[in-house]
Design a protein around this motif. Structure first.
Motif, PDB file in Angstrom:
ATOM      1  N   VAL A  67    -107.279  25.353  67.477  1.00  0.00           N
ATOM      2  CA  VAL A  67    -107.644  24.131  66.555  1.00  0.00           C
ATOM      3  C   VAL A  67    -107.988  24.863  64.950  1.00  0.00           C
ATOM      4  O   VAL A  67    -109.046  25.697  65.421  1.00  0.00           O
ATOM      5  CB  VAL A  67    -108.356  22.683  66.201  1.00  0.00           C
ATOM      6  N   ASP A  77    -109.568  17.032  57.441  1.00  0.00           N
ATOM      7  CA  ASP A  77    -107.957  17.392  58.024  1.00  0.00           C
ATOM      8  C   ASP A  77    -107.108  16.452  57.013  1.00  0.00           C
ATOM      9  O   ASP A  77    -106.061  17.026  56.429  1.00  0.00           O
ATOM     10  CB  ASP A  77    -108.306  16.241  59.569  1.00  0.00           C
ATOM     11  N   ARG A  84    -102.451  19.327  63.160  1.00  0.00           N
ATOM     12  CA  ARG A  84    -103.497  20.192  63.136  1.00  0.00           C
ATOM     13  C   ARG A  84    -104.290  21.314  63.631  1.00  0.00           C
ATOM     14  O   ARG A  84    -104.885  22.079  63.991  1.00  0.00           O
ATOM     15  CB  ARG A  84    -104.241  18.433  64.947  1.00  0.00           C
ATOM     16  N   PHE A  85    -102.382  21.456  64.684  1.00  0.00           N
ATOM     17  CA  PHE A  85    -103.080  22.733  65.293  1.00  0.00           C
ATOM     18  C   PHE A  85    -101.668  24.225  64.808  1.00  0.00           C
ATOM     19  O   PHE A  85    -101.881  25.577  65.012  1.00  0.00           O
ATOM     20  CB  PHE A  85    -101.592  22.870  66.689  1.00  0.00           C
ATOM     21  N   THR A 282     -99.673  29.583  65.078  1.00  0.00           N
ATOM     22  CA  THR A 282    -100.391  28.437  66.159  1.00  0.00           C
ATOM     23  C   THR A 282    -100.516  29.680  67.156  1.00  0.00           C
ATOM     24  O   THR A 282    -100.275  31.152  66.785  1.00  0.00           O
ATOM     25  CB  THR A 282     -98.983  28.250  67.083  1.00  0.00           C
TER      26      THR A 282
END
Ligand code: OGA
Ligand code: MN
Length: 292
Positions: A67, A77, A84-85, A282
């Motif tokens: 994360v 957030d 989120r990722f 990612t």
């Protein structure tokens, strides 16, 4: 259409064809890609028009996802532009507008222009990163990769002996310090407490030694800081000589996957107050610390 990997640089980097990342891939394809990363260190996939969910789904075939850290003015957030990722490697704000020239977020993003290995400031540094280009600038904005296995192999024997067993301290405080940020709050100092990483590491997938360098590295255990900085600078200069570097010129929908255990990378300059560059990363977490 079957998957194929062709080496495109004398030391590392493979270009992958015959695979569509917008659909689930087979176990065999997954194995070929993981073997490919162990062999080539960087894999280039062209023409992969994928969603964030497809990118995350493909990435997690290789391990648990990190994360991304909440940084700078992004403290909650809700402030994230992406899920989120997804690490947001763009020059855009939440409303998809180009960041103001004076914004703190823009200043921190500039840290990617220094040679680094992702998350080397975490106790367990990243395994793989996957960067997907959605919008690319017309001029500049390339990403460069340097092969730390080839660089290690090319060191003279004396230097190899000298650096074996050395342990470095990595922290965002050091890399941000290079950008001129120095007035860290106690909270930042606590969050970014230096972690230890070996300077020479052995790759679990191919058994080769490499130099574990990064802009986040600022000290060597037991060494006076100036002596450490000079050695780290000298090794970085050596390891990023042209012969060890691949420059990736982005086209929209390229996906580049790299092995942070073997490579360093950096972003190149572009007109970031005028042109849009929307890249999404990612990150596959590493499995163990480098110092036991
Ligand atoms: C990253 C990174 C470089 C670039 O995504 O981790 O450092 O060219 N990117 O955007
Ligand atoms: Mn990076």
């Amino acid at each position: 259409m079957s998957i194929k990997i062709v080496r495109i640089h004398p030391h590392f980097v493979g270009e992958v064809s015959g695979v569509d990342l917008s659909t689930p891939i087979s176990d065999d394809e997954r194995t070929i890609i993981e073997d490919g990363i162990n062999e080539h260190g960087v894999l280039v996939f062209r023409d992969q028009n994928i969603t964030d969910e497809q990118q995350a789904g493909f990435s997690q075939l290789f391990g648990a996802l990190e994360v991304p850290d909440l940084k700078t003015n992004i403290t909650k957030d809700e402030d994230r532009r992406l899920g989120r990722f997804m690490a947001d490697i763009s020059n855009l704000d939440r409303g998809d507008h180009i960041l103001d020239a004076g914004s703190r977020q823009r200043m921190f993003n500039l840290g990617n222009r220094f040679w680094h290995s992702d998350s080397s400031y975490r106790a367990v540094p990243a395994k793989l990163s996957l960067l997907s280009a959605r919008v690319v600038p017309r001029i500049g904005g390339e990403t460069q990769f340097a092969d730390m296995c080839a660089a290690y192999d090319a060191l003279d024997e004396n230097t190899k002996k000298e650096i074996e067993g050395l342990i470095c301290e990595h922290s965002l405080l050091y890399s941000r310090g290079r950008l001129g940020f120095g007035d860290f709050t106690d909270e930042e100092k606590a969050n970014f407490k230096p972690v230890l990483q070996t300077l020479v590491r052995v790759h679990p997938g191919n058994g080769r030694r490499s130099l574990f360098l990064s802009a986040h590295a600022g000290k060597i255990e037991g060494w006076p800081t100036p002596v450490a900085r000079v050695l780290l600078e000298e090794l970085t200069e050596f390891a990023t000589r042209t012969e060890f570097v691949y420059t990736h010129r982005w086209r929209p929908f390229d996906l580049v996957m790299w092995d942070n255990r073997r490579t360093m990378h950096r972003a190149r300059r572009f007109d970031d107050t005028v042109e849009v560059r929307d890249m999404r990363r990612t990150t596959v977490a590493g499995e163990a610390p480098t110092v036991m």
